[in-house]
Motif scaffolding. Structure first.
Motif, mmCIF file in Angstrom:
data_model
loop_
_atom_site.group_PDB
_atom_site.id
_atom_site.type_symbol
_atom_site.label_atom_id
_atom_site.label_comp_id
_atom_site.label_asym_id
_atom_site.label_seq_id
_atom_site.Cartn_x
_atom_site.Cartn_y
_atom_site.Cartn_z
ATOM 1 N N MET A 1 7.928 10.874 7.833
ATOM 2 C CA MET A 1 7.449 9.478 7.153
ATOM 3 C C MET A 1 7.172 9.712 5.577
ATOM 4 O O MET A 1 6.691 10.942 5.393
ATOM 5 N N HIS A 2 7.068 8.888 4.706
ATOM 6 C CA HIS A 2 6.447 9.063 3.435
ATOM 7 C C HIS A 2 5.435 7.964 3.351
ATOM 8 O O HIS A 2 5.351 6.923 3.931
ATOM 9 N N ILE A 3 4.449 8.302 2.476
ATOM 10 C CA ILE A 3 3.383 7.333 2.143
ATOM 11 C C ILE A 3 3.122 7.427 0.590
ATOM 12 O O ILE A 3 2.971 8.566 0.227
ATOM 13 N N SER A 4 2.621 6.257 0.297
ATOM 14 C CA SER A 4 1.951 6.560 -1.193
ATOM 15 C C SER A 4 1.168 5.066 -1.359
ATOM 16 O O SER A 4 1.333 4.123 -0.565
ATOM 17 N N SER A 5 0.461 4.985 -2.249
ATOM 18 C CA SER A 5 -0.217 3.644 -2.717
ATOM 19 C C SER A 5 0.070 3.337 -4.031
ATOM 20 O O SER A 5 0.359 3.860 -4.970
ATOM 21 N N PRO A 6 -0.045 1.745 -4.372
ATOM 22 C CA PRO A 6 0.549 1.487 -5.617
ATOM 23 C C PRO A 6 -0.609 1.770 -6.453
ATOM 24 O O PRO A 6 -1.768 1.716 -6.477
ATOM 25 N N ARG A 7 -0.268 2.413 -7.760
ATOM 26 C CA ARG A 7 -1.112 2.736 -8.846
ATOM 27 C C ARG A 7 -1.972 1.630 -9.321
ATOM 28 O O ARG A 7 -3.295 1.737 -9.516
ATOM 29 N N ASP A 8 -1.269 0.562 -9.405
ATOM 30 C CA ASP A 8 -2.417 -0.754 -9.977
ATOM 31 C C ASP A 8 -2.577 -1.889 -8.899
ATOM 32 O O ASP A 8 -2.884 -2.861 -9.321
ATOM 33 N N GLY A 9 -2.563 -1.406 -7.661
ATOM 34 C CA GLY A 9 -3.010 -2.165 -6.765
ATOM 35 C C GLY A 9 -1.744 -3.274 -6.237
ATOM 36 O O GLY A 9 -0.897 -3.398 -6.857
ATOM 37 N N TRP A 10 -1.858 -3.701 -4.990
ATOM 38 C CA TRP A 10 -0.675 -4.345 -4.330
ATOM 39 C C TRP A 10 -0.590 -5.892 -4.853
ATOM 40 O O TRP A 10 0.259 -6.382 -4.909
ATOM 41 N N ALA A 11 -1.871 -6.273 -5.719
ATOM 42 C CA ALA A 11 -1.584 -7.570 -6.535
ATOM 43 C C ALA A 11 -0.755 -7.186 -7.971
ATOM 44 O O ALA A 11 -0.677 -8.358 -8.451
ATOM 45 N N ALA A 12 -0.350 -6.075 -8.279
ATOM 46 C CA ALA A 12 -0.134 -6.113 -9.628
ATOM 47 C C ALA A 12 1.533 -6.570 -9.466
ATOM 48 O O ALA A 12 2.115 -6.715 -8.509
ATOM 49 N N ALA A 13 2.100 -6.794 -10.711
ATOM 50 C CA ALA A 13 3.484 -7.369 -10.914
ATOM 51 C C ALA A 13 4.461 -6.507 -10.470
ATOM 52 O O ALA A 13 5.283 -6.747 -9.707
ATOM 53 N N ASN A 14 4.093 -5.275 -10.811
ATOM 54 C CA ASN A 14 4.915 -3.951 -10.043
ATOM 55 C C ASN A 14 4.117 -2.838 -9.576
ATOM 56 O O ASN A 14 3.370 -2.137 -9.688
ATOM 57 N N PRO A 15 4.073 -3.208 -8.096
ATOM 58 C CA PRO A 15 3.168 -2.335 -7.209
ATOM 59 C C PRO A 15 4.064 -0.856 -6.696
ATOM 60 O O PRO A 15 3.688 -0.175 -6.010
ATOM 61 N N ARG A 16 5.408 -0.813 -7.316
ATOM 62 C CA ARG A 16 5.978 0.553 -7.160
ATOM 63 C C ARG A 16 5.471 1.709 -7.582
ATOM 64 O O ARG A 16 5.450 2.985 -6.793
ATOM 65 N N PRO A 17 4.910 2.011 -8.811
ATOM 66 C CA PRO A 17 4.450 3.226 -9.273
ATOM 67 C C PRO A 17 3.386 3.761 -8.364
ATOM 68 O O PRO A 17 2.552 3.393 -7.937
ATOM 69 N N HIS A 18 3.385 4.925 -7.920
ATOM 70 C CA HIS A 18 2.534 5.714 -7.088
ATOM 71 C C HIS A 18 1.036 5.967 -7.763
ATOM 72 O O HIS A 18 0.967 6.396 -8.872
ATOM 73 N N ALA A 19 0.380 6.009 -6.851
ATOM 74 C CA ALA A 19 -1.348 6.248 -7.409
ATOM 75 C C ALA A 19 -1.602 7.708 -7.312
ATOM 76 O O ALA A 19 -0.781 8.581 -6.878
ATOM 77 N N ASP A 20 -2.617 8.017 -7.879
ATOM 78 C CA ASP A 20 -3.065 9.671 -7.845
ATOM 79 C C ASP A 20 -3.379 10.029 -6.347
ATOM 80 O O ASP A 20 -2.971 10.940 -5.820
ATOM 81 N N TYR A 21 -3.928 8.802 -5.578
ATOM 82 C CA TYR A 21 -4.433 9.145 -4.161
ATOM 83 C C TYR A 21 -3.936 8.102 -3.381
ATOM 84 O O TYR A 21 -3.590 7.094 -3.905
ATOM 85 N N ILE A 22 -4.034 8.376 -2.000
ATOM 86 C CA ILE A 22 -3.670 7.329 -1.178
ATOM 87 C C ILE A 22 -4.999 6.525 -0.648
ATOM 88 O O ILE A 22 -6.188 7.045 -0.360
ATOM 89 N N ASP A 23 -5.090 5.325 -0.607
ATOM 90 C CA ASP A 23 -5.961 4.468 -0.324
ATOM 91 C C ASP A 23 -5.850 4.609 1.363
ATOM 92 O O ASP A 23 -4.716 4.207 2.080
ATOM 93 N N PRO A 24 -6.963 5.066 1.843
ATOM 94 C CA PRO A 24 -6.985 4.927 3.268
ATOM 95 C C PRO A 24 -6.509 3.802 4.239
ATOM 96 O O PRO A 24 -6.018 3.837 5.214
ATOM 97 N N ALA A 25 -6.875 2.686 3.503
ATOM 98 C CA ALA A 25 -6.402 1.384 4.090
ATOM 99 C C ALA A 25 -4.771 1.361 4.372
ATOM 100 O O ALA A 25 -4.122 0.534 4.797
ATOM 101 N N ASP A 26 -4.131 2.012 3.264
ATOM 102 C CA ASP A 26 -2.460 2.070 3.391
ATOM 103 C C ASP A 26 -1.692 3.052 4.422
ATOM 104 O O ASP A 26 -0.949 2.854 4.521
ATOM 105 N N PHE A 27 -2.720 3.559 4.862
ATOM 106 C CA PHE A 27 -2.240 4.587 5.972
ATOM 107 C C PHE A 27 -2.398 3.596 7.207
ATOM 108 O O PHE A 27 -3.020 3.366 7.949
#
Length: 303
Positions: free
Chosen positions: A244-270
């Motif tokens: 499986m793959h996991i990542s979190s949105p760099r600018d949050g899920w409310a961003a216009a583009n949630p695709r870019p990856h963040a530095d870390y994984i938000d624990p809530a996204d696991f």
């Protein structure tokens, strides 16, 4: 209780001084054949030894999987400066060094994989692109066999002519792969075109496992829940450990583009559905091993 979830690092380290070397056609094409061969031999041998260092460092950090950069054998499939390992390994050092790195990975239980670059498009409407993609996949399968990597993860590709036609071309492209690439192939849902529900029927038909990317699925929903998609994807792996793959949105899920990856994984996204599963999860985050170690704290003790 230790979590059965195996966390994976993707290609690079941030803190550890472990660097893979590359090469460019622009430079290599200026060299004489003898100098070119010596230059590429040196890079390949260096990368084989670096892979062993990467495997050992993953083990030291408690990271259970490592994605190998698809350019670990740079320019091998280039139409003008390409080469085969057998031809370039005149001192019989390179191939044994890669095999040694693979043996170390098996000894330390570090799972290895490849993720071919975006230019590999098995369902392209252009024959030249499909042929070069098949060539690249077969080369990476050769490298995977040397080091014992069990998976080549590939996105579905383009959408020319509409989704049904694109999926039909993908099936045809898969059938053109050599035995080694076909054996290791896994398809991954992406965040713009092919959701899990699009790929699962093809995966089941071709007996190709699905690498479920939960971030991509959240960006491109298809009516399946995370729980259902996880269960259906796991089933495509049979007795093998699913990836499986996991990542979190760099600018949050409310961003216009949630695709870019963040530095870390938000624990809530696991996904809570993944806790207790025997799976390998590649952590796709800019902070590299720091993000994997932070994620380990999230899943540790969850069984």
């Amino acid at each position: 209780m230790t979590s059965p979830v195996r966390l994976g690092l993707c290609c690079q380290f941030l803190d550890s001084p472990i660097k893979f070397r590359t090469a460019t056609h622009t430079y290599v094409s200026t060299l004489t054949p003898a100098r070119r061969r010596a230059y590429l031999q040196d890079i390949l041998l260096s990368n084989a030894r670096t892979l062993a260092l990467a495997v050992r460092r993953c083990h030291e950090l408690g990271i259970g999987a490592f994605r190998i950069n698809s350019q670990i054998a740079p320019l091998a499939t280039h139409p003008k400066t390409g080469y085969t390992l057998d031809a370039i390994d005149r001192n019989a050092e390179i191939i044994p060094a890669f095999r040694s790195a693979g043996a170390l990975a098996r000894e330390l239980d570090i799972r290895l994989s490849f993720h071919p670059d975006q230019f590999v498009v098995l369902n392209s409407a252009r024959e030249t692109v499909v042929q070069s993609s098949v060539t690249e996949m077969n080369l990476q399968a050769t490298m995977a066999e040397l080091v014992g990597a069990d998976t080549l993860t590939l996105h579905g590709g383009g959408m020319t002519g509409g989704k049904p036609a694109a999926l039909e071309r993908l099936a045809l492209g898969v059938e053109r792969l050599g035995a080694g690439a076909r054996l290791r192939l896994a398809l991954e849902n992406d965040d713009r075109q092919f959701a899990p529900a699009d790929l699962l029927p093809l995966c089941n038909e071709l007996k190709v496992p699905l690498v479920y990317d939960v971030h991509h699925h959240r960006c491109l929903p298809d009516g399946l829940s995370v729980a259902d998609a996880s269960t259906l994807a796991r089933a495509t792996w049979g007795t093998r450990e699913p990836w499986m793959h996991i990542s979190s949105p760099r600018d949050g899920w409310a961003a216009a583009n949630p695709r870019p990856h963040a530095d870390y994984i938000d624990p809530a996204d696991f996904p809570v559905e993944w806790r207790g599963m025997r799976i390998t999860v590649d952590v796709e985050a800019k902070a590299k091993e720091r993000a994997v170690l932070a994620m380990r704290e999230v899943v540790k003790g969850e069984g």
